[in-house]
Write a protein that holds these residues in place. Structure first.
Motif, PDB file in Angstrom:
ATOM      1  N   ARG A 282       0.826  -1.209   0.000  1.00 13.22           N
ATOM      2  CA  ARG A 282       0.000   0.000   0.000  1.00 13.22           C
ATOM      3  C   ARG A 282       0.864   1.264   0.000  1.00 13.22           C
ATOM      4  O   ARG A 282       0.710   2.163   0.823  1.00 13.22           O
ATOM      5  CB  ARG A 282      -0.971  -0.020   1.176  1.00 13.22           C
ATOM      6  CG  ARG A 282      -1.765  -1.337   1.224  1.00 13.22           C
ATOM      7  CD  ARG A 282      -2.822  -1.421   2.294  1.00 13.22           C
ATOM      8  NE  ARG A 282      -4.070  -0.792   1.914  1.00 13.22           N
ATOM      9  CZ  ARG A 282      -4.937  -1.308   1.034  1.00 13.22           C
ATOM     10  NH1 ARG A 282      -4.659  -2.429   0.413  1.00 13.22           N
ATOM     11  NH2 ARG A 282      -6.053  -0.684   0.760  1.00 13.22           N
TER      12      ARG A 282
ATOM     13  N   ARG B  41      -7.164  -1.696  15.104  1.00 14.92           N
ATOM     14  CA  ARG B  41      -7.761  -2.974  14.726  1.00 14.92           C
ATOM     15  C   ARG B  41      -9.278  -2.956  14.961  1.00 14.92           C
ATOM     16  O   ARG B  41     -10.069  -3.296  14.080  1.00 14.92           O
ATOM     17  CB  ARG B  41      -7.115  -4.100  15.548  1.00 14.92           C
ATOM     18  CG  ARG B  41      -7.457  -5.521  15.102  1.00 14.92           C
ATOM     19  CD  ARG B  41      -6.724  -6.568  15.968  1.00 14.92           C
ATOM     20  NE  ARG B  41      -6.898  -6.317  17.402  1.00 14.92           N
ATOM     21  CZ  ARG B  41      -7.994  -6.654  18.111  1.00 14.92           C
ATOM     22  NH1 ARG B  41      -9.005  -7.257  17.527  1.00 14.92           N
ATOM     23  NH2 ARG B  41      -8.078  -6.386  19.403  1.00 14.92           N
ATOM     24  N   ALA B  44     -11.125  -0.625  12.600  1.00 16.37           N
ATOM     25  CA  ALA B  44     -11.134  -1.193  11.248  1.00 16.37           C
ATOM     26  C   ALA B  44     -12.210  -2.277  11.147  1.00 16.37           C
ATOM     27  O   ALA B  44     -12.953  -2.352  10.168  1.00 16.37           O
ATOM     28  CB  ALA B  44      -9.754  -1.765  10.906  1.00 16.37           C
ATOM     29  N   GLN B  45     -12.285  -3.102  12.183  1.00 15.12           N
ATOM     30  CA  GLN B  45     -13.324  -4.145  12.206  1.00 15.12           C
ATOM     31  C   GLN B  45     -14.716  -3.525  12.232  1.00 15.12           C
ATOM     32  O   GLN B  45     -15.595  -3.891  11.470  1.00 15.12           O
ATOM     33  CB  GLN B  45     -13.162  -5.031  13.443  1.00 15.12           C
ATOM     34  CG  GLN B  45     -12.107  -6.114  13.270  1.00 15.12           C
ATOM     35  CD  GLN B  45     -11.915  -6.934  14.539  1.00 15.12           C
ATOM     36  OE1 GLN B  45     -12.509  -6.642  15.585  1.00 15.12           O
ATOM     37  NE2 GLN B  45     -11.073  -7.947  14.449  1.00 15.12           N
ATOM     38  N   GLU B  48     -15.485  -2.119   8.995  1.00 10.29           N
ATOM     39  CA  GLU B  48     -15.159  -3.046   7.906  1.00 10.29           C
ATOM     40  C   GLU B  48     -14.302  -2.374   6.836  1.00 10.29           C
ATOM     41  O   GLU B  48     -14.619  -2.392   5.651  1.00 10.29           O
ATOM     42  CB  GLU B  48     -16.452  -3.641   7.297  1.00 10.29           C
ATOM     43  CG  GLU B  48     -17.220  -4.487   8.299  1.00 10.29           C
ATOM     44  CD  GLU B  48     -18.572  -4.943   7.765  1.00 10.29           C
ATOM     45  OE1 GLU B  48     -18.757  -4.924   6.544  1.00 10.29           O
ATOM     46  OE2 GLU B  48     -19.436  -5.308   8.597  1.00 10.29           O
ATOM     47  N   ILE B  49     -13.256  -1.753   7.302  1.00  9.61           N
ATOM     48  CA  ILE B  49     -12.322  -1.108   6.373  1.00  9.61           C
ATOM     49  C   ILE B  49     -10.911  -1.565   6.690  1.00  9.61           C
ATOM     50  O   ILE B  49     -10.670  -2.238   7.707  1.00  9.61           O
ATOM     51  CB  ILE B  49     -12.384   0.440   6.475  1.00  9.61           C
ATOM     52  CG1 ILE B  49     -12.145   0.877   7.928  1.00  9.61           C
ATOM     53  CG2 ILE B  49     -13.727   0.964   5.975  1.00  9.61           C
ATOM     54  CD1 ILE B  49     -12.121   2.372   8.105  1.00  9.61           C
ATOM     55  N   ASN B  50      -9.993  -1.192   5.817  1.00  9.98           N
ATOM     56  CA  ASN B  50      -8.595  -1.551   5.997  1.00  9.98           C
ATOM     57  C   ASN B  50      -7.989  -0.825   7.194  1.00  9.98           C
ATOM     58  O   ASN B  50      -8.295   0.327   7.447  1.00  9.98           O
ATOM     59  CB  ASN B  50      -7.864  -1.163   4.714  1.00  9.98           C
ATOM     60  CG  ASN B  50      -6.501  -1.792   4.652  1.00  9.98           C
ATOM     61  OD1 ASN B  50      -5.623  -1.449   5.425  1.00  9.98           O
ATOM     62  ND2 ASN B  50      -6.346  -2.743   3.748  1.00  9.98           N
ATOM     63  N   ARG B  51      -7.122  -1.496   7.906  1.00 11.50           N
ATOM     64  CA  ARG B  51      -6.474  -0.860   9.059  1.00 11.50           C
ATOM     65  C   ARG B  51      -5.668   0.370   8.660  1.00 11.50           C
ATOM     66  O   ARG B  51      -5.524   1.317   9.417  1.00 11.50           O
ATOM     67  CB  ARG B  51      -5.528  -1.851   9.750  1.00 11.50           C
ATOM     68  CG  ARG B  51      -6.280  -2.914  10.503  1.00 11.50           C
ATOM     69  CD  ARG B  51      -5.314  -3.836  11.215  1.00 11.50           C
ATOM     70  NE  ARG B  51      -6.005  -5.087  11.538  1.00 11.50           N
ATOM     71  CZ  ARG B  51      -5.437  -6.092  12.170  1.00 11.50           C
ATOM     72  NH1 ARG B  51      -4.164  -6.004  12.541  1.00 11.50           N
ATOM     73  NH2 ARG B  51      -6.120  -7.177  12.431  1.00 11.50           N
ATOM     74  N   LEU B  52      -5.093   0.292   7.458  1.00  6.39           N
ATOM     75  CA  LEU B  52      -4.267   1.406   6.999  1.00  6.39           C
ATOM     76  C   LEU B  52      -5.084   2.692   6.913  1.00  6.39           C
ATOM     77  O   LEU B  52      -4.571   3.788   7.144  1.00  6.39           O
ATOM     78  CB  LEU B  52      -3.703   1.076   5.624  1.00  6.39           C
ATOM     79  CG  LEU B  52      -2.385   1.762   5.340  1.00  6.39           C
ATOM     80  CD1 LEU B  52      -1.257   0.969   5.957  1.00  6.39           C
ATOM     81  CD2 LEU B  52      -2.175   1.917   3.848  1.00  6.39           C
ATOM     82  N   THR B  53      -6.345   2.550   6.570  1.00  9.81           N
ATOM     83  CA  THR B  53      -7.223   3.712   6.459  1.00  9.81           C
ATOM     84  C   THR B  53      -7.401   4.362   7.836  1.00  9.81           C
ATOM     85  O   THR B  53      -7.315   5.579   7.980  1.00  9.81           O
ATOM     86  CB  THR B  53      -8.590   3.277   5.891  1.00  9.81           C
ATOM     87  OG1 THR B  53      -8.364   2.553   4.689  1.00  9.81           O
ATOM     88  CG2 THR B  53      -9.463   4.477   5.599  1.00  9.81           C
TER      89      THR B  53
END
Lengths: 479, 479
Positions: A282, B41, B44-45, B48-53
């Motif tokens: 990424r 974490r 993100a859960q 329901e998105i990427n942790r990087l976001t």
């Protein structure tokens, strides 16, 4: 102590001098992590300057993470941000910490010399100037209210349509007009991308050497550099992957086609692999493609952008360098998730590139004359490269002959430093770019960049001869 | 919890949605200073998105000082940076904390409507287009290689000389050509100054209301705003001094002459006093003078810059708005300590304004025709102001009649909200700027800006009539 700072006109601002003073002490290890810095009052007294000036320097140091503040106590040296601290990693030159603002390349290029080898610009005499002037007149007949009209921040739609069609034809990619942004030159494009996607203290993968303005732009944004060597065969992808994994850089700024300054081209297989790495880790790839059409032995491999399916490449395609440099027109291409925030950045930066220059570029770009011009220009540049290489044949200097672009990237003999050569050359009216400026680590002292694009054939010969003489003199005086 | 973020094309980037989510919780006081934020974490859960976001959002929050990190523990709410925390000061609206990037003005202006009162631009029909086109042709005859040549980052020397002479004559100040920089429009000038002199979390004094793009630019730089009301008689200088003393703002961005959006002009005595305050508290005054020559009853007072002896004013003089907006030419004037770092910023931002637009502007600016044009333009604008004011006479709306500039700044009746009026107006093809956009605090919901400069006389009448009708409908439906 007791050293005086200078406030002379044109010198570095006082607060940056204070900043440098502190950084030097930290880098030399004299002031260690968690040491208390001198108080603002003390340092102001010591240098006989205003406390606000010291405060400003301390604020900047804090902002860059080099120091921190304890309330009611004062400023302290940060723990992890000195060059020394970063160099614990195996690859000892992984990281260069950004320092204060500058644009040294520009300073060299502004010097009035007879033999200008520091400008990686096309000689204006190689452009179809008369034709262009006539052309402009037509454009103003087509758009009589051109001077009174603003462009949208994203750029003139007609121009974006033409460029979009061109790119679809040229690169065989899917693309729509919303995925293009017009910027005022590649440099603005890099700056907009840097401001949008890089935050202070973010890691930035960057080629070593690279385009010096890019170094300055990312440095201005407070980035920390992860330099990656570029070689005639491309990068060491194992190192690239290790860095992506270990530091999670936000972006990789690259110039993989007729690379500036080296002229190297990253091979197709690596291009595909780099996009895969970018997706995996990424990391946004910034592909700067300024010399795409300036090839001597056939077109270069397809841009990395064409391998991108998930939006991890932003593609900077600059045409104006060889079409009409004075117009400063460049296009940035990427998926909408990339382009949308860039449009906002562009709207804040200057509210859109002047419509005048966009329309002039548009009509010229579409013309048959432009196509012919680019073909002739390739031949002219190749001729100049050959002349420069011919004159350098007996120099003992070494380089890889570039298959496109505007520059020779030359390794000097060990006995000759680029700095010594440059200062004597400038005295004798020859200029070039010392490798140090193209190096994110500020080293590469035995490399130089010689541009063959800006100086006419005859002068090119004389200039290189003079440079050779200067080098001989310097080598002799060393013996 | 369990709220979904949207990833639809064109919506706010996901990471900014996460950012807003956190900010909302902090501002509502649900998450208090030193509370631990949800882990990356978990968030993100949840979404329901990427942790990087999430990481990107957290990084931004950290960078803006809204959160901090404890090593091996996680992210915590910062102690002093929420709006609530700042409002402990007596003047409860002292400070507005900057939020994410946007350029809302631009969005409104891009809407395709019949009656365009949101554009503070000169109607292109008021410009001498035919003459300008002919002029351009001459310019290309004078400089046949114009398209192939770069400007220096500071700007074309010939143009700077002409502007320097003009300013010396017009303002009776001492000035040399090194003290001018050419920028691509006033907006770029503000951006360059902001990048050079404002650091994240710095305080910025700013008028309330003000030029909305300036709000966005300083916000982008991470500034904290200290709003100062502007009134028909200028500012309350006691409040200005108290703010300078208490918060030590880096800059005061002001538009003291035919102010945008209000049309007010700061009187001469205040100008002198403001420069004294700037010197005393070492606060750089950014004087944006875009409408200097657009007066209806005689020239405005001398710029603050003319009172400056110690280099605490940087003067942005934009001509192109009423000369040839499409050219985007503006000059920044200041002492060398100000201009030198701006040249570096400019060189990094775009390496210089296109020479083409500079040379076209130069020759037109020097022409007799330009002088005549400006005189005629004043008359035309005054006529349009009179028409708009005439149509509004029975509206019950209130405003101070502007003595120059392009706008009416109107207080709506209490029963009518600017937002309601705007959304219905846009539906009926009339646009204007709601006061909120011009307010660094994002309030002023019963004010609007109507520009009379962009719409032709006949249409101006029809458009204002339609606006009145819409307002009547809304008021009735409220009763």
């Amino acid at each position: 102590m007791g050293k005086k700072l200078t406030a002379a006109d044109g010198s570095k601002p006082l607060f940056l001098q204070v900043y440098d003073y502190v950084i030097t002490h930290i880098e030399r290890g004299e002031w260690k992590a968690h040491d208390k810095l001198p108080s603002i009052r003390i340092l102001a007294q010591q240098f006989e300057i205003n406390r606000l000036t010291v405060f400003r320097a301390y604020q900047l140091l804090k902002q860059e993470g080099k120091t921190y503040v304890k309330e009611k106590s004062g400023y302290y040296v940060g723990s992890g941000n000195s060059v020394a601290a970063f160099q614990v990693h195996k690859h000892s030159q992984d990281i260069a910490v950004s320092s204060s603002l500058k644009n040294e390349m520009n300073e060299i290029q502004q010097l009035p010399v007879l033999y200008q080898f520091s400008q990686a610009l096309i000689d204006p005499n190689l452009l179809p100037n008369l034709y262009l002037s006539d052309y402009v007149k037509k454009v103003f007949d087509i758009y009589p209210k051109l001077m009174g009209t603003y462009s949208t921040p994203q750029g003139d739609e007609e121009l974006r349509e033409v460029l979009c069609r061109y790119m679809i034809g040229d690169l065989r990619v899917q693309l729509n007009v919303q995925e293009l942004l017009i910027a005022s030159g590649a440099q603005q494009a890099i700056d907009l991308i840097s401001r949008t996607f890089v935050r202070p203290m973010d890691y930035v993968l960057i080629e070593r050497p690279t385009y010096s303005a890019a170094i300055d732009i990312f440095r201005q944004q407070g980035a920390r550099f992860l330099p990656v060597d570029i070689n005639p065969g491309g990068y060491d992808l194992e190192i690239v992957e290790r860095m992506m994994k270990e530091y999670k850089p936000r972006v990789f700024y690259m110039n993989p086609t007729f690379h500036n300054p080296t002229g190297y081209t990253v091979p197709p297989l690596q291009r595909k692999q780099l996009v895969e790495l970018a997706e995996k880790y990424r990391c946004l790839l910034i592909e700067d493609d300024a010399f795409h059409d300036m090839y001597f032995e056939g077109p270069p491999p397809q841009p990395l952008f064409t391998y991108d399916t998930e939006g991890w490449v932003v593609y900077i395609r600059s045409f104006s360098k060889y079409v009409a440099p004075g117009l400063r027109i460049c296009t940035v291409i990427g998926r909408r998730s990339i382009i949308e925030p860039l449009i906002i950045a562009k709207s804040l930066a200057d509210n859109g590139t002047p419509l005048v220059t966009q329309k002039i570029f548009l009509h010229y770009f579409e013309s048959e004359r432009m196509r012919k011009h680019v073909g002739k220009l390739r031949t002219a540049l190749q001729l100049r490269r050959d002349i420069m290489e011919g004159e350098l044949a007996d120099s003992g200097w070494s380089w890889v002959s570039p298959k496109g672009g505007l520059n020779l990237w030359i390794k000097l003999p060990n006995e000759l430093s680029a700095e010594a050569l440059l200062s004597e050359s400038i005295r004798q009216s020859v200029s070039f770019v010392p490798g140090r400026i193209c190096d994110p680590l500020g080293e590469m002292n035995s490399w130089i960049r010689l541009s063959y694009s800006f100086v006419k054939e005859g002068q090119l010969r004389d200039g290189v001869k003079r440079l050779m003489d200067i080098s001989q003199q310097l080598m002799k005086s060393r013996c």
